[in-house]
Design a protein around this motif. Structure first.
Motif, PDB file in Angstrom:
ATOM      1  N   THR A 352       0.743  -1.043  -0.163  1.00  0.00           N
ATOM      2  CA  THR A 352      -0.048  -0.033   0.101  1.00  0.00           C
ATOM      3  C   THR A 352       0.912   1.176   0.090  1.00  0.00           C
ATOM      4  O   THR A 352       0.840   2.223  -1.013  1.00  0.00           O
ATOM      5  CB  THR A 352      -0.849  -0.089   1.252  1.00  0.00           C
ATOM      6  OG1 THR A 352      -1.651  -1.352   1.101  1.00  0.00           O
ATOM      7  CG2 THR A 352      -1.836   1.382   1.142  1.00  0.00           C
ATOM      8  N   HIS A 353       1.910   1.324   0.947  1.00  0.00           N
ATOM      9  CA  HIS A 353       2.736   2.516   0.909  1.00  0.00           C
ATOM     10  C   HIS A 353       3.784   2.553  -0.174  1.00  0.00           C
ATOM     11  O   HIS A 353       3.971   3.668  -0.689  1.00  0.00           O
ATOM     12  CB  HIS A 353       3.216   2.564   2.249  1.00  0.00           C
ATOM     13  CG  HIS A 353       2.461   3.062   3.535  1.00  0.00           C
ATOM     14  ND1 HIS A 353       2.220   3.931   3.812  1.00  0.00           N
ATOM     15  CD2 HIS A 353       2.148   2.084   4.446  1.00  0.00           C
ATOM     16  CE1 HIS A 353       1.357   4.207   4.788  1.00  0.00           C
ATOM     17  NE2 HIS A 353       1.361   2.876   5.268  1.00  0.00           N
ATOM     18  N   THR A 354       3.725   1.631  -0.814  1.00  0.00           N
ATOM     19  CA  THR A 354       4.974   1.730  -2.124  1.00  0.00           C
ATOM     20  C   THR A 354       4.010   2.216  -3.119  1.00  0.00           C
ATOM     21  O   THR A 354       4.474   3.092  -4.096  1.00  0.00           O
ATOM     22  CB  THR A 354       5.224   0.167  -2.506  1.00  0.00           C
ATOM     23  OG1 THR A 354       6.235  -0.321  -1.293  1.00  0.00           O
ATOM     24  CG2 THR A 354       6.080   0.152  -3.587  1.00  0.00           C
ATOM     25  N   THR A 355       2.774   1.672  -3.356  1.00  0.00           N
ATOM     26  CA  THR A 355       1.860   2.558  -4.320  1.00  0.00           C
ATOM     27  C   THR A 355       1.701   3.925  -4.030  1.00  0.00           C
ATOM     28  O   THR A 355       1.665   4.767  -4.865  1.00  0.00           O
ATOM     29  CB  THR A 355       0.568   1.856  -4.316  1.00  0.00           C
ATOM     30  OG1 THR A 355       0.854   0.214  -4.404  1.00  0.00           O
ATOM     31  CG2 THR A 355      -0.160   2.422  -5.430  1.00  0.00           C
ATOM     32  N   SER A 356       1.583   4.254  -2.619  1.00  0.00           N
ATOM     33  CA  SER A 356       1.360   5.816  -2.439  1.00  0.00           C
ATOM     34  C   SER A 356       2.524   6.552  -2.452  1.00  0.00           C
ATOM     35  O   SER A 356       2.442   7.596  -3.046  1.00  0.00           O
ATOM     36  CB  SER A 356       1.002   5.850  -0.693  1.00  0.00           C
ATOM     37  OG  SER A 356       0.716   7.107  -0.314  1.00  0.00           O
ATOM     38  N   SER A 357       3.715   5.669  -2.489  1.00  0.00           N
ATOM     39  CA  SER A 357       4.902   6.672  -2.645  1.00  0.00           C
ATOM     40  C   SER A 357       5.259   7.024  -4.094  1.00  0.00           C
ATOM     41  O   SER A 357       5.631   8.193  -4.499  1.00  0.00           O
ATOM     42  CB  SER A 357       6.314   5.938  -2.001  1.00  0.00           C
ATOM     43  OG  SER A 357       6.510   4.955  -3.056  1.00  0.00           O
ATOM     44  N   VAL A 358       4.757   6.181  -4.839  1.00  0.00           N
ATOM     45  CA  VAL A 358       4.755   6.231  -6.532  1.00  0.00           C
ATOM     46  C   VAL A 358       3.862   7.647  -6.898  1.00  0.00           C
ATOM     47  O   VAL A 358       4.342   8.431  -7.627  1.00  0.00           O
ATOM     48  CB  VAL A 358       4.697   5.046  -7.098  1.00  0.00           C
ATOM     49  CG1 VAL A 358       4.509   5.463  -8.792  1.00  0.00           C
ATOM     50  CG2 VAL A 358       5.483   3.949  -6.991  1.00  0.00           C
ATOM     51  N   VAL A 359       2.549   7.388  -6.361  1.00  0.00           N
ATOM     52  CA  VAL A 359       1.708   8.485  -6.904  1.00  0.00           C
ATOM     53  C   VAL A 359       1.953   9.774  -6.243  1.00  0.00           C
ATOM     54  O   VAL A 359       1.904  10.762  -7.006  1.00  0.00           O
ATOM     55  CB  VAL A 359       0.179   7.815  -6.198  1.00  0.00           C
ATOM     56  CG1 VAL A 359      -0.741   8.878  -6.370  1.00  0.00           C
ATOM     57  CG2 VAL A 359      -0.139   6.669  -6.691  1.00  0.00           C
ATOM     58  N   GLN A 360       2.415   9.586  -4.791  1.00  0.00           N
ATOM     59  CA  GLN A 360       2.832  11.219  -4.445  1.00  0.00           C
ATOM     60  C   GLN A 360       3.870  11.716  -5.139  1.00  0.00           C
ATOM     61  O   GLN A 360       3.892  12.814  -5.223  1.00  0.00           O
ATOM     62  CB  GLN A 360       3.069  11.032  -2.676  1.00  0.00           C
ATOM     63  CG  GLN A 360       1.866  10.797  -2.077  1.00  0.00           C
ATOM     64  CD  GLN A 360       1.991  10.567  -0.609  1.00  0.00           C
ATOM     65  OE1 GLN A 360       2.833  11.662  -0.013  1.00  0.00           O
ATOM     66  NE2 GLN A 360       1.530   9.496  -0.002  1.00  0.00           N
ATOM     67  N   SER A 361       4.905  10.805  -5.348  1.00  0.00           N
ATOM     68  CA  SER A 361       6.105  11.574  -5.951  1.00  0.00           C
ATOM     69  C   SER A 361       5.732  12.143  -7.362  1.00  0.00           C
ATOM     70  O   SER A 361       6.115  13.165  -7.697  1.00  0.00           O
ATOM     71  CB  SER A 361       7.022  10.325  -6.138  1.00  0.00           C
ATOM     72  OG  SER A 361       7.630   9.877  -4.606  1.00  0.00           O
ATOM     73  N   ILE A 362       4.979  11.279  -8.171  1.00  0.00           N
ATOM     74  CA  ILE A 362       4.317  11.751  -9.309  1.00  0.00           C
ATOM     75  C   ILE A 362       3.632  13.116  -9.476  1.00  0.00           C
ATOM     76  O   ILE A 362       4.044  14.244 -10.063  1.00  0.00           O
ATOM     77  CB  ILE A 362       3.854  10.688 -10.096  1.00  0.00           C
ATOM     78  CG1 ILE A 362       4.850   9.501 -10.627  1.00  0.00           C
ATOM     79  CG2 ILE A 362       3.454  11.148 -11.586  1.00  0.00           C
ATOM     80  CD1 ILE A 362       4.034   8.417 -11.282  1.00  0.00           C
ATOM     81  N   PHE A 363       2.798  13.019  -8.146  1.00  0.00           N
ATOM     82  CA  PHE A 363       2.084  14.150  -8.228  1.00  0.00           C
ATOM     83  C   PHE A 363       2.857  15.400  -7.749  1.00  0.00           C
ATOM     84  O   PHE A 363       2.608  16.500  -8.218  1.00  0.00           O
ATOM     85  CB  PHE A 363       0.851  13.919  -7.026  1.00  0.00           C
ATOM     86  CG  PHE A 363      -0.039  15.016  -6.807  1.00  0.00           C
ATOM     87  CD1 PHE A 363      -0.917  15.569  -7.691  1.00  0.00           C
ATOM     88  CD2 PHE A 363       0.474  15.781  -5.803  1.00  0.00           C
ATOM     89  CE1 PHE A 363      -1.841  16.612  -7.201  1.00  0.00           C
ATOM     90  CE2 PHE A 363      -0.522  16.910  -5.378  1.00  0.00           C
ATOM     91  CZ  PHE A 363      -1.553  17.441  -6.187  1.00  0.00           C
ATOM     92  N   VAL A 364       3.544  15.331  -6.867  1.00  0.00           N
ATOM     93  CA  VAL A 364       4.597  16.314  -6.425  1.00  0.00           C
ATOM     94  C   VAL A 364       5.370  16.802  -7.482  1.00  0.00           C
ATOM     95  O   VAL A 364       5.491  18.114  -7.859  1.00  0.00           O
ATOM     96  CB  VAL A 364       5.370  16.103  -5.159  1.00  0.00           C
ATOM     97  CG1 VAL A 364       6.294  17.079  -4.781  1.00  0.00           C
ATOM     98  CG2 VAL A 364       4.133  15.838  -3.805  1.00  0.00           C
ATOM     99  N   VAL A 365       6.074  15.945  -8.208  1.00  0.00           N
ATOM    100  CA  VAL A 365       6.993  16.570  -9.294  1.00  0.00           C
ATOM    101  C   VAL A 365       6.526  17.148 -10.345  1.00  0.00           C
ATOM    102  O   VAL A 365       6.593  18.357 -10.732  1.00  0.00           O
ATOM    103  CB  VAL A 365       7.577  15.322 -10.034  1.00  0.00           C
ATOM    104  CG1 VAL A 365       8.262  15.224 -11.481  1.00  0.00           C
ATOM    105  CG2 VAL A 365       8.703  14.631  -9.020  1.00  0.00           C
ATOM    106  N   ILE A 366       4.984  16.602 -10.713  1.00  0.00           N
ATOM    107  CA  ILE A 366       4.373  17.499 -11.848  1.00  0.00           C
ATOM    108  C   ILE A 366       3.856  18.714 -11.153  1.00  0.00           C
ATOM    109  O   ILE A 366       4.040  19.734 -12.017  1.00  0.00           O
ATOM    110  CB  ILE A 366       3.114  16.875 -12.346  1.00  0.00           C
ATOM    111  CG1 ILE A 366       3.495  15.516 -12.926  1.00  0.00           C
ATOM    112  CG2 ILE A 366       2.351  17.625 -13.221  1.00  0.00           C
ATOM    113  CD1 ILE A 366       2.461  14.503 -13.532  1.00  0.00           C
TER     114      ILE A 366
END
Length: 381
Positions: A352-366
């Motif tokens: 769950t947290h691995t998926t969350s880290s990817v989503v958050q990272s992409i969102f913050v980067v964009i």
């Protein structure tokens, strides 16, 4: 005992005037269903002044007493119990207790029908609260990481060179092929689409400028950051999360070591060093992919391609793209490590947290890239 008496019953004797209700037999849970049918049949014919004969009442339990309350009402049943001298005191107490309990019982209000608008607003509120909490946690963890970095930099003996080099190999060197291949193909696609659209205006020569601007300012660093978010941030979360699930981080703290210094700083520093290099590789691969398409479809030779880039594209565009690389690297590394520390003691939590880290990272980067583009545009850079 007469079996007709043993079976509970409620019968209205119409041979008498006025008609009399006879309650007889055992009013217990065993005959609950049959007694319910008798009550439904008799209750419609029962009046408030109908005489009641309870002398034939046999065994009685709480189920039977509740049926009597349903038939006669709590108040009338209590009066009958008090006015029956031959009824045992225990039975009178049972009837009074059940009657008072059912008389004071308030049926719960039916649940309100769900409203679609209310549900949508509730979900929006919960989502906003979650985003706020995660933002506060991220800012706090960024501060903790910077504070640990400030304490470690003046002390070279505390630097962990071996894990730093190992993570640089994993995050940087091993990612070069996929970054180069992806940006090369994206560069080719951008060149092909740009030449197709600009051909309608007779300006296919400006395809070179389109490729140069897009990859030096945006696509090079953005595609690299998205790849690192999916590849590296997830790896950081899985590694630290597995350690958290196996209680290895608790063991690190028990030994008097700082998990942030031991686990976070080498990963973040490795990404800070690797990301600008990967961004440069991505820029060059994108330009090469665009140059190949220009040479094959537009007849623009590599020498002409380089000459147009040199004359039309200033070095500030390259610097704008490179400046964003360390910022993205720091955010990706911190988010990946933070989500790893949030893992609970289960494999599902790691996923769950691995998926969350990817989503958050992409969102913050964009998000940061959009804000940076607006800032540089207003500054005229």
């Amino acid at each position: 005992m007469n079996p007709t008496v043993a079976t509970g019953s409620a019968q209205l004797d119409v041979s008498k005037h006025p008609p009399q209700l006879r309650i007889a037999g055992d009013w217990t849970l065993a005959g609950y269903v049959a007694l319910e049918r008798d009550i439904a049949r008799v209750k419609t014919q029962l009046r408030d002044d109908t005489p009641i004969d309870m002398d034939g009442l046999g065994a009685l339990d709480t189920a039977g007493a509740s049926l009597l309350v349903e038939l006669l009402g709590a108040r009338r049943l209590g009066e009958l119990a008090r006015s029956s001298p031959g009824m045992p005191a225990s039975r009178q107490a049972l009837l009074r207790t059940v009657g008072e309990a059912l008389d004071s019982y308030c049926k719960p209000a039916p649940p309100a029908r769900p409203s679609s608008i209310a549900d949508i607003l509730e979900r929006i509120g919960v989502s906003m609260e979650t985003v706020w909490k995660r933002t506060v946690q991220l800012l706090g963890f960024i501060g903790l990481t910077l504070e640990t970095l400030a304490r470690s930099l003046p002390r070279p003996r505390r630097w962990r060179i071996t894990p730093l080099v190992a993570h640089m190999e994993q995050t940087g060197l091993d990612a070069v092929p996929i970054v180069a291949m992806l940006t090369f193909m994206v560069g080719a696609v951008v060149a092909f689409l740009g030449s197709t659209v600009l051909a309608d205006f007779g300006a296919t020569i400006y395809t070179v400028d389109l490729i140069g601007f897009s990859f030096l300012r945006e696509f090079g660093v953005l595609l690299t950051a998205i790849l690192m978010a999916g590849r590296t941030a997830s790896a950081f979360t899985a590694q630290i999360g597995s350690m958290k699930a196996n209680e290895e981080i608790d063991a690190i703290r028990a030994m008097g070591l700082d998990p942030v210094e031991l686990l976070v700083l080498p990963r973040v520093m490795a990404l800070l060093i690797s990301m600008p290099m990967l961004t440069f590789v991505a820029m060059m691969a994108g330009l090469i992919g665009g140059g190949v398409v220009c040479a094959l479809t537009l007849g623009i030779t590599p020498l002409m391609f380089i000459s147009l880039l040199k004359s039309d594209i200033g070095v500030q565009h390259f610097l704008v793209g490179m400046v964003k690389a360390p910022v993205f690297a720091f955010l990706i590394g911190v988010i990946g490590c933070l989500e790893g520390f949030k893992v609970a003691g289960s494999a599902q939590s790691v996923g769950t947290h691995t998926t969350s880290s990817v989503v958050q990272s992409i969102f913050v980067v964009i998000l940061v890239d959009a804000l940076a583009a607006l800032f540089f545009m207003e500054m005229g850079w």
